[in-house]
Write a protein that holds these residues in place. Structure first.
Motif, PDB file in Angstrom:
ATOM      1  N   GLY A 134       4.986   3.985  -7.501  1.00 60.51           N
ATOM      2  CA  GLY A 134       5.448   5.179  -6.805  1.00 60.51           C
ATOM      3  C   GLY A 134       6.581   5.758  -7.632  1.00 60.51           C
ATOM      4  O   GLY A 134       7.527   5.038  -7.961  1.00 60.51           O
ATOM      5  N   TYR A 135       6.504   7.014  -8.003  1.00 65.40           N
ATOM      6  CA  TYR A 135       7.469   7.590  -8.937  1.00 65.40           C
ATOM      7  C   TYR A 135       7.595   9.092  -8.736  1.00 65.40           C
ATOM      8  O   TYR A 135       6.802   9.719  -8.034  1.00 65.40           O
ATOM      9  CB  TYR A 135       7.028   7.309 -10.376  1.00 65.40           C
ATOM     10  N   GLN A 160       0.814  -1.223   0.000  1.00 65.83           N
ATOM     11  CA  GLN A 160       0.000   0.000   0.000  1.00 65.83           C
ATOM     12  C   GLN A 160       0.851   1.279   0.000  1.00 65.83           C
ATOM     13  O   GLN A 160       0.515   2.248   0.671  1.00 65.83           O
ATOM     14  CB  GLN A 160      -0.957  -0.005   1.208  1.00 65.83           C
ATOM     15  N   HIS A 161       1.979   1.255  -0.695  1.00 65.56           N
ATOM     16  CA  HIS A 161       2.898   2.411  -0.816  1.00 65.56           C
ATOM     17  C   HIS A 161       3.560   2.815   0.496  1.00 65.56           C
ATOM     18  O   HIS A 161       4.099   3.914   0.603  1.00 65.56           O
ATOM     19  CB  HIS A 161       2.203   3.635  -1.424  1.00 65.56           C
ATOM     20  N   ASP A 162       3.552   1.965   1.489  1.00 67.01           N
ATOM     21  CA  ASP A 162       4.151   2.297   2.782  1.00 67.01           C
ATOM     22  C   ASP A 162       5.625   1.894   2.776  1.00 67.01           C
ATOM     23  O   ASP A 162       5.943   0.704   2.775  1.00 67.01           O
ATOM     24  CB  ASP A 162       3.407   1.558   3.897  1.00 67.01           C
ATOM     25  N   SER A 192       3.710  -1.145  -5.662  1.00 67.06           N
ATOM     26  CA  SER A 192       3.020  -1.651  -4.476  1.00 67.06           C
ATOM     27  C   SER A 192       1.838  -2.539  -4.836  1.00 67.06           C
ATOM     28  O   SER A 192       1.198  -2.351  -5.869  1.00 67.06           O
ATOM     29  CB  SER A 192       2.456  -0.483  -3.656  1.00 67.06           C
ATOM     30  N   SER A 204       0.241  -0.646  -8.112  1.00 63.53           N
ATOM     31  CA  SER A 204       0.340   0.798  -8.223  1.00 63.53           C
ATOM     32  C   SER A 204       1.805   1.197  -8.137  1.00 63.53           C
ATOM     33  O   SER A 204       2.569   0.585  -7.408  1.00 63.53           O
ATOM     34  CB  SER A 204      -0.462   1.448  -7.092  1.00 63.53           C
ATOM     35  N   TRP A 223      10.267   4.452  -8.343  1.00 62.27           N
ATOM     36  CA  TRP A 223      10.803   4.125  -7.025  1.00 62.27           C
ATOM     37  C   TRP A 223      10.327   2.777  -6.541  1.00 62.27           C
ATOM     38  O   TRP A 223      11.086   1.995  -5.993  1.00 62.27           O
ATOM     39  CB  TRP A 223      10.391   5.172  -5.995  1.00 62.27           C
ATOM     40  N   GLU A 224       9.013   2.519  -6.698  1.00 62.21           N
ATOM     41  CA  GLU A 224       8.452   1.292  -6.147  1.00 62.21           C
ATOM     42  C   GLU A 224       7.181   0.898  -6.876  1.00 62.21           C
ATOM     43  O   GLU A 224       6.559   1.712  -7.542  1.00 62.21           O
ATOM     44  CB  GLU A 224       8.176   1.452  -4.644  1.00 62.21           C
ATOM     45  N   VAL A 238      -1.837  -2.958  -3.846  1.00 58.81           N
ATOM     46  CA  VAL A 238      -2.797  -2.031  -3.265  1.00 58.81           C
ATOM     47  C   VAL A 238      -4.225  -2.538  -3.431  1.00 58.81           C
ATOM     48  O   VAL A 238      -4.515  -3.358  -4.292  1.00 58.81           O
ATOM     49  CB  VAL A 238      -2.680  -0.621  -3.901  1.00 58.81           C
TER      50      VAL A 238
END
Length: 172
Positions: free
Chosen positions: A112-113, A61-63, A137, A110, A134-135, A139
């Motif tokens: 992360g950028y 979850q983007h954590d 996730s 999802s 970056w990542e 989600v």
């Protein structure tokens, strides 16, 4: 010396976790935020990361405090950003993610950028020409609804086998 034994289910069970793959991003598709990723947007970022020996992170979850696995392969294909990786089921959150995937309760991907280069397109949409990834996730609700896990390795196969066994016993 610590020994471990495992039983591969159809070759889909990785030594350290459940295998999953799918498109985390699709080219030319408008997301819920009105952005569109253009073909080639990830190429420079992936090349820089590979040259530096880095890797795209798999988060829950983007954590950033909750890595849940590793992406073994991240690449652009004709459709978008394709990822293949393993949930680390030695981790509590990795086991939870595998169970949720197996049950069909979660299947979103999802990214992360950071935007490096974008332009305005039709209807004022932001056209992402280059991003620093970056990542990726797992989600519940992806920004791009079509970004889903396509293959759920061991977790999905195990759940299907358990459902079939339950149904067989119930029929007796």
């Amino acid at each position: 010396m610590l020994e471990r034994k495992f039983v591969p289910l159809g070759g889909a069970l990785a030594v350290q976790g459940a295998v999953l793959e799918g498109h985390a991003s699709l080219f030319g598709v408008v997301d819920r935020g009105g952005d569109v990723v253009l073909p080639g947007a990830y190429a420079a970022s992936l090349a820089r990361m590979a040259a530096a020996g880095g890797r795209v992170r798999m988060l829950w979850q983007h954590d950033p405090a909750q890595p849940i696995g590793v992406w073994d392969e991240v690449r652009e294909d004709a459709r978008g950003l394709w990822v293949k990786g393993r949930l680390l089921t030695d981790l509590e959150k990795g086991r939870e993610a595998a169970a949720l995937l197996a049950a069909g309760a979660l299947d979103g991907l999802s990214i992360g950028y950071r935007t490096v280069r974008a332009e305005r397109g039709p209807k004022g949409r932001r056209m992402l020409a280059e991003v620093e990834l970056w990542e990726v996730s797992l989600v519940t609700f992806p920004m791009l609804p079509a970004a889903r896990v396509a293959v759920k390795g061991a977790a999905g196969e195990l759940a299907a086998a358990l459902r079939a066994a339950r149904a067989g016993l119930a029929a007796r």
